[in-house]
Design an enzyme around this catalytic site. Structure first.
Site, PDB file in Angstrom:
ATOM      1  N   ARG A   2     -73.097  10.502   8.547  1.00  0.00           N
ATOM      2  CA  ARG A   2     -73.224  11.813   8.580  1.00  0.00           C
ATOM      3  C   ARG A   2     -73.787  12.162   7.095  1.00  0.00           C
ATOM      4  NH1 ARG A   2     -68.909  13.620   7.915  1.00  0.00           N
ATOM      5  NH2 ARG A   2     -67.459  11.775   8.109  1.00  0.00           N
ATOM      6  N   TYR A  30     -78.679   9.311  14.139  1.00  0.00           N
ATOM      7  CA  TYR A  30     -77.293   8.810  14.023  1.00  0.00           C
ATOM      8  C   TYR A  30     -76.269   9.487  14.578  1.00  0.00           C
ATOM      9  CZ  TYR A  30     -72.921   7.656  12.318  1.00  0.00           C
ATOM     10  OH  TYR A  30     -71.584   7.224  12.287  1.00  0.00           O
ATOM     11  N   LYS A  56     -68.437  15.547  16.486  1.00  0.00           N
ATOM     12  CA  LYS A  56     -67.776  16.271  15.456  1.00  0.00           C
ATOM     13  C   LYS A  56     -68.590  17.846  15.537  1.00  0.00           C
ATOM     14  CE  LYS A  56     -65.236  13.226  13.777  1.00  0.00           C
ATOM     15  NZ  LYS A  56     -65.708  12.216  13.371  1.00  0.00           N
ATOM     16  N   HIS A 109     -58.924  16.761  13.781  1.00  0.00           N
ATOM     17  CA  HIS A 109     -59.425  15.145  13.447  1.00  0.00           C
ATOM     18  C   HIS A 109     -58.279  14.413  13.436  1.00  0.00           C
ATOM     19  CE1 HIS A 109     -62.227  12.323  10.665  1.00  0.00           C
ATOM     20  NE2 HIS A 109     -62.250  12.247  12.017  1.00  0.00           N
ATOM     21  N   SER A 150     -62.346   9.893   7.686  1.00  0.00           N
ATOM     22  CA  SER A 150     -63.079   8.994   8.335  1.00  0.00           C
ATOM     23  C   SER A 150     -62.901   7.808   8.047  1.00  0.00           C
ATOM     24  CB  SER A 150     -64.753   9.680   8.290  1.00  0.00           C
ATOM     25  OG  SER A 150     -64.801  10.915   8.822  1.00  0.00           O
ATOM     26  N   CYS A 198     -60.536   5.740   7.914  1.00  0.00           N
ATOM     27  CA  CYS A 198     -59.122   5.678   7.365  1.00  0.00           C
ATOM     28  C   CYS A 198     -58.035   5.178   8.230  1.00  0.00           C
ATOM     29  CB  CYS A 198     -58.829   6.736   6.684  1.00  0.00           C
ATOM     30  SG  CYS A 198     -59.721   7.095   5.241  1.00  0.00           S
ATOM     31  N   ASP A 201     -59.969  10.051  17.906  1.00  0.00           N
ATOM     32  CA  ASP A 201     -60.544  10.520  16.672  1.00  0.00           C
ATOM     33  C   ASP A 201     -60.527  12.109  16.808  1.00  0.00           C
ATOM     34  OD1 ASP A 201     -62.618  10.194  14.473  1.00  0.00           O
ATOM     35  OD2 ASP A 201     -63.929  11.443  15.859  1.00  0.00           O
ATOM     36  N   ARG A 243     -71.515   1.038  14.409  1.00  0.00           N
ATOM     37  CA  ARG A 243     -70.587   1.445  15.147  1.00  0.00           C
ATOM     38  C   ARG A 243     -70.512   1.128  16.478  1.00  0.00           C
ATOM     39  NH1 ARG A 243     -66.633   5.912  13.453  1.00  0.00           N
ATOM     40  NH2 ARG A 243     -67.106   5.953  11.196  1.00  0.00           N
TER      41      ARG A 243
END
Ligand code: GTP
Ligand code: SPV
Ligand code: MN
Length: 600
Positions: free
Chosen positions: A76, A205, A214, A234, A256, A258, A285, A382
């Protein structure tokens, strides 16, 4: 041919066709035939095509595909992400802002004719189970088959979404994406919350282009939630089943990269498994939260798949996530083992393939390459995996009502200061705790990694309006929920010793902390009241089986509240809060005062 009679959809699609001038328009119905044909088309592209996808080993990874994005386009881009509200103040100090008129005027020339010679795909999708009162519809226009195939995994995509929208409603999110020239200088991820609109250009991406994720489910949805009395967060959602007891649901917000996917799919340690404890995944998420008829807070996962971090995922750290990726999965920016067309990333195992293609596309000897300190997979590579692949998917995953939430957890990567776990005194204090989340930055966004930054509620990059108003909304929701509100906790899996080693084993062993959290929610145990909140009594964190690793001395360190560090934190928070001016709720500055007073 349009797939809906809805004039609002058709009018907008026509306008966007007139702007971008595609050679062909394809409405995505979601059928297998259509998707198979798109896969055929995209795997037949030449190797040097940017849009190229590869089929992977049909026996080992059936239905799986591989894609590489440009090296300048792997995460991002927060510095190019905008919230365009008419009033600058409404976007707040944590967002980039631009006047909507100005932004439309700036981007329109970039979109003008951008799809000439290309096909526009019209993707109808639902965020949330079709038919759920909490679900919402979006339409994404894109010139990327990769986006179509990913949206098929991540959302409920296809004509059913239009049925859900109906023939007259205007309540859908308008997403316009073009990869254009993937030019980083002209890359924009732009939200117009007051128009229900997202414009994304010059990226390919995930987080920048899968507009349901998001962009819609957090930035636009947080704004909608504020106006409509619900919350978009989130957060992962998991169900925890204890032997002989009802399943309880926990939401957790971590920044993100974590540990949300890991915690959502946690496998309890052996002792717990033997006793019959189980964890079920509802989401990894994003959570949409709304009070239910009984006055409790209910959560749905608006997504239908997992867009997970590959590096570090292995059979030991996250068995369930790895299982999710064994079929019908799209891998992005990992490495390829050319011997058998399988995938590899750092932390999968200790055997990097010798005959490898690294994430940028160079053929290398993976053993030598990694021995020199190079990475075969991008740190933010990913997998896009269907939720239905998850061995521990919750039976409530598709429940249109969602699941009742007992606890909300905040957390981040903190080498020091923050203990393993503590409980807030009440919802208002819990909101303060969420507002104070800081974390060391990760590869999920471009920029330096490992820098401590404020990331309130893990929403810094995702809150679609003024953060002060967002906190006020949290406080209002707490008032509405009253004594039925979930209890709020904070965790830190990332505390380090003097040598920079993590002192908590983490992963499956995080079950030991969830166990304490649920017992607190159910009023089964006491805790120590400290200046920062309720901490576990040392003997109440079950360490059976890890006594060698987590000695009483280590447990002391994990649960320490260092007064000097916390006073520093208070001073830091005062400074951080300044930028929110009179939109900072008084209740939060009062919490900060109270924390300082308690620290003495
Ligand atoms: P996003 O998809 O970016 O929102 O990330 P996420 O929050 O879902 O993070 P994820 O679960 O993918 O974990 C990211 C990284 O953190 C991986 O490299 C994990 O191995 C690591 N990680 C996750 N849980 C733990 C833990 O309990 N302890 C430690 N030390 N590392 C962890
Ligand atoms: C995150 O960065 O929090 C993600 C990945 O979940 S992305 O979809 O890129 O936002
Ligand atoms: Mn995320």
């Amino acid at each position: 041919m349009s797939l809906t009679k809805n004039p609002n959809v058709n009018k907008w699609v026509d306008e966007m066709i007139a702007l971008t001038k595609p050679s062909k328009v394809v409405w995505i119905d979601g059928s297998k035939e259509q998707l198979d044909a798109l896969i055929e088309e995209v795997v037949a592209l030449p190797d040097d095509s940017r849009d190229k996808l590869y089929r992977l080993n049909d026996e080992k990874l059936p239905g799986c595909l591989y894609h590489r994005t440009l090296p300048n386009d792997v995460a991002r881009v927060e510095d190019r992400t905008f919230i365009c509200t008419r009033n600058k103040e409404d976007a707040g100090p944590t967002n980039n802002w631009c006047d909507p008129k100005e932004m439309y005027a700036k981007l329109t020339p970039l979109y003008d004719g951008v799809m000439q010679g290309r096909t526009m795909y019209v993707i109808p999708y639902s965020m949330g189970p079709i038919g759920s009162p909490l679900a919402k519809v979006g339409v994404e226009l894109t010139d990327s088959i990769y986006v179509v195939l990913n949206m098929n995994i991540m959302t409920r995509m296809g004509v059913a979404a239009f049925e859900n929208l109906g023939d007259t409603s205007d309540d859908f999110v308008r997403g316009l994406h073009s990869k254009a020239d993937v030019d980083p200088e002209n890359r924009y991820i732009v939200h117009f919350p007051e128009d229900n609109t997202i414009w994304s250009i010059n990226s390919a991406y995930g987080g920048n282009v899968l507009l349901g994720k998001k962009c819609f489910a957090l930035r636009i949805a947080s704004f909608q939630g504020k106006n409509e009395g619900w919350m978009a967060e989130h957060m992962l959602i998991l169900g925890l089943k204890r032997p002989g007891k009802e399943t309880k649901y926990i939401c957790a917000a971590f920044p993100s990269a974590c540990g949300k996917t890991n915690l959502a799919m946690l496998i309890p340690p052996e002792g717990y498994r033997k006793d019959g404890y189980e964890v079920f995944t509802v989401g990894d998420d994003i959570a949409w939260l709304k009070p239910g008829e009984d006055g409790r807070l209910y959560a749905i996962n608006p997504e239908n798949g997992f867009f997970g971090v590959a590096p570090g995922t292995n059979a030991k750290s996250n068995f369930n996530a790895l299982e999710c990726t064994k079929k019908n999965t799209i891998f992005t920016n990992v490495a390829i083992n050319n011997d058998d067309m399988t995938v590899w990333w750092e932390g999968l195992d200790k055997n990097p393939p010798e005959n490898a293609t690294e994430w940028k596309g160079a053929k290398v000897n993976g053993k030598e390459f990694t021995a020199e300190g190079n990475k075969l997979a991008h740190p933010n590579s990913r997998f896009t995996a269907p939720a239905e692949n998850c061995p521990c998917i919750s039976p409530e995953f598709n429940n249109p009502k969602g699941v009742p939430v007992s606890a909300i957890i905040f957390g981040g990567r903190r080498a020091a200061t923050t203990p393993l776990v503590y409980q807030s005194f009440d919802w208002t204090h819990g909101t303060y705790v969420g507002s104070a989340v800081s974390s060391e930055t990760t590869a999920a966004a471009t920029g330096a990694v490992g820098v401590l930054r404020h990331d309130p509620m893990a929403m810094k990059p995702f809150c679609g309006y003024h953060m002060g108003d967002y906190w006020a909304h949290w406080l209002e929701m707490g008032e509405k929920l009253g004594d039925k509100a979930p209890k709020i906790f904070n965790v830190n899996w990332f505390k380090q010793d003097e040598n920079g080693n993590f002192i908590w084993p983490g992963f499956g062993d995080n079950m030991r902390v969830l166990d304490w959290i649920i017992k607190r929610c159910e009023n089964e145990i006491d805790a120590d009241e400290t200046a920062i909140g309720y901490l576990p009594k040392k003997s109440d964190i079950n360490v059976s089986g890890i006594e060698d690793e987590v000695t009483p001395e280590i447990m002391d360190k994990l649960l320490a509240v260092d007064k000097d560090l916390w006073l520093k934190e208070v001073a830091e928070m005062r400074d951080f809060y300044k930028q929110f001016g009179d939109r900072l709720p008084a209740a939060l500055s009062a919490e900060l005062d109270k924390l300082e007073a308690r620290l003495g």
